[in-house]
Design an enzyme around this catalytic site. Structure first.
Site, mmCIF file in Angstrom:
data_model
loop_
_atom_site.group_PDB
_atom_site.id
_atom_site.type_symbol
_atom_site.label_atom_id
_atom_site.label_comp_id
_atom_site.label_asym_id
_atom_site.label_seq_id
_atom_site.Cartn_x
_atom_site.Cartn_y
_atom_site.Cartn_z
ATOM 1 N N GLU A 120 0.827 -1.207 0.000
ATOM 2 C CA GLU A 120 0.000 0.000 0.000
ATOM 3 C C GLU A 120 0.866 1.263 0.000
ATOM 4 O OE1 GLU A 120 -4.135 -0.746 2.109
ATOM 5 O OE2 GLU A 120 -2.510 -1.575 3.328
ATOM 6 N N GLU A 140 -4.253 -9.364 3.605
ATOM 7 C CA GLU A 140 -5.169 -9.051 4.705
ATOM 8 C C GLU A 140 -6.361 -10.005 4.783
ATOM 9 O OE1 GLU A 140 -3.057 -5.125 3.796
ATOM 10 O OE2 GLU A 140 -3.792 -6.863 2.665
#
Length: 266
Positions: A120, A140
């Site tokens: 990210e 995730e």
């Protein structure tokens, strides 16, 4: 010489001529991001932004094993929705957005793991050079979560939608070669060359006009959120601003006089 930021040694800051080098310095945790590290990272980025001598910013991770292996899982497990939103989530989004909108070009030297928050973070950086051993992914979903530091939105804007969904739905990890094929990174280099090549590229870019680089980066970033006809008019207006700069005319004169341009950011 590297310096730690503020009272934290989690982020090292070093200026090499016109290039700022920011190192995430938690090798014992694979450079995982926690609140203190994010605060120090924010401070380092603000420092680079305010230093007129800095024209390009390079990001890397300490050690050979990781760029950023993700967030601090124990910290995540300690949070419920509202505290996460108001504390960690807000800090993550603010720091990453500061990096994404920095008026100076940014480059990542990716060494080792860049997972979760590491991927990210990369999505907010302009140019990404990866070591051959680097690994990427948004795992995730394996924790019953999904990318919440901008990944679910930035990835779908940077690689094909079907590929972005596959990566996020499966939590799969990919190597540097696959990341390059997807367009997630610019190029793959031998492990020992990631940082040297990132710094060399930074020096090349730093020789350009910092003012024009700023206007160019803004033009591209703003245009992404516009329909094409509007973005073209925006470009037309911005290049008009560029032609009012001394650097534009210095560049033209240098070309005609067959000499290197001396850009001063004016």
């Amino acid at each position: 010489m590297s310096e730690k930021t503020g009272t934290s040694d989690a982020i090292l800051y070093e200026r090499r001529n016109a290039v700022a080098l920011i190192t995430i310095n938690r090798p014992s945790t694979l450079n995982a991001l926690d609140m203190a590290t994010l605060a120090a990272l924010d401070e380092a980025v603000a420092r680079a932004a305010s230093d007129e001598a800095v024209r390009v910013v390079v990001f890397t991770g300490a050690g050979e094993r990781a760029f950023v292996a993700g967030g601090d899982i124990a910290d995540l497990d300690s949070r419920q929705g509202l505290p996460h939103y108001l504390e960690l989530g807000e800090r993550l989004h603010a720091v990453f957005r500061r990096i994404e909108t920095l008026d100076k070009p940014t480059i990542a030297a990716v060494n080792g793991w860049a997972l979760g928050g590491g991927t990210e973070l990369l999505l907010c950086i302009d140019i990404r050079i990866a070591a051959a051993s680097a690994k990427f992914g948004l795992p995730e979903i394996n924790l019953g979560l999904f990318p919440g530091a901008g990944g679910s939105q930035r990835l779908i804007r940077q690689i094909p939608l079907c590929k972005a969904k596959e990566l996020m739905f499966t939590g799969a990890r990919i190597d540097a070669t696959e990341a390059e094929k997807l367009g997630l990174i610019n190029r793959v280099v031998p492990d020992a060359e990631a940082l040297p090549q990132a710094l060399a590229l930074a020096e090349t870019i730093a020789a350009k006009s910092p003012l024009v680089l700023k206007l160019l980066k803004r033009t591209m970033s703003d245009g992404l959120d516009m329909p094409l006809p509007s973005s073209l008019r925006h470009e037309q207006a911005m290049i008009g601003l560029v032609l009012d700069t001394q650097d534009a005319h210095e560049g033209c004169k240098a070309f005609l006089q067959k000499r290197p341009a001396q850009f001063k950011g004016a």
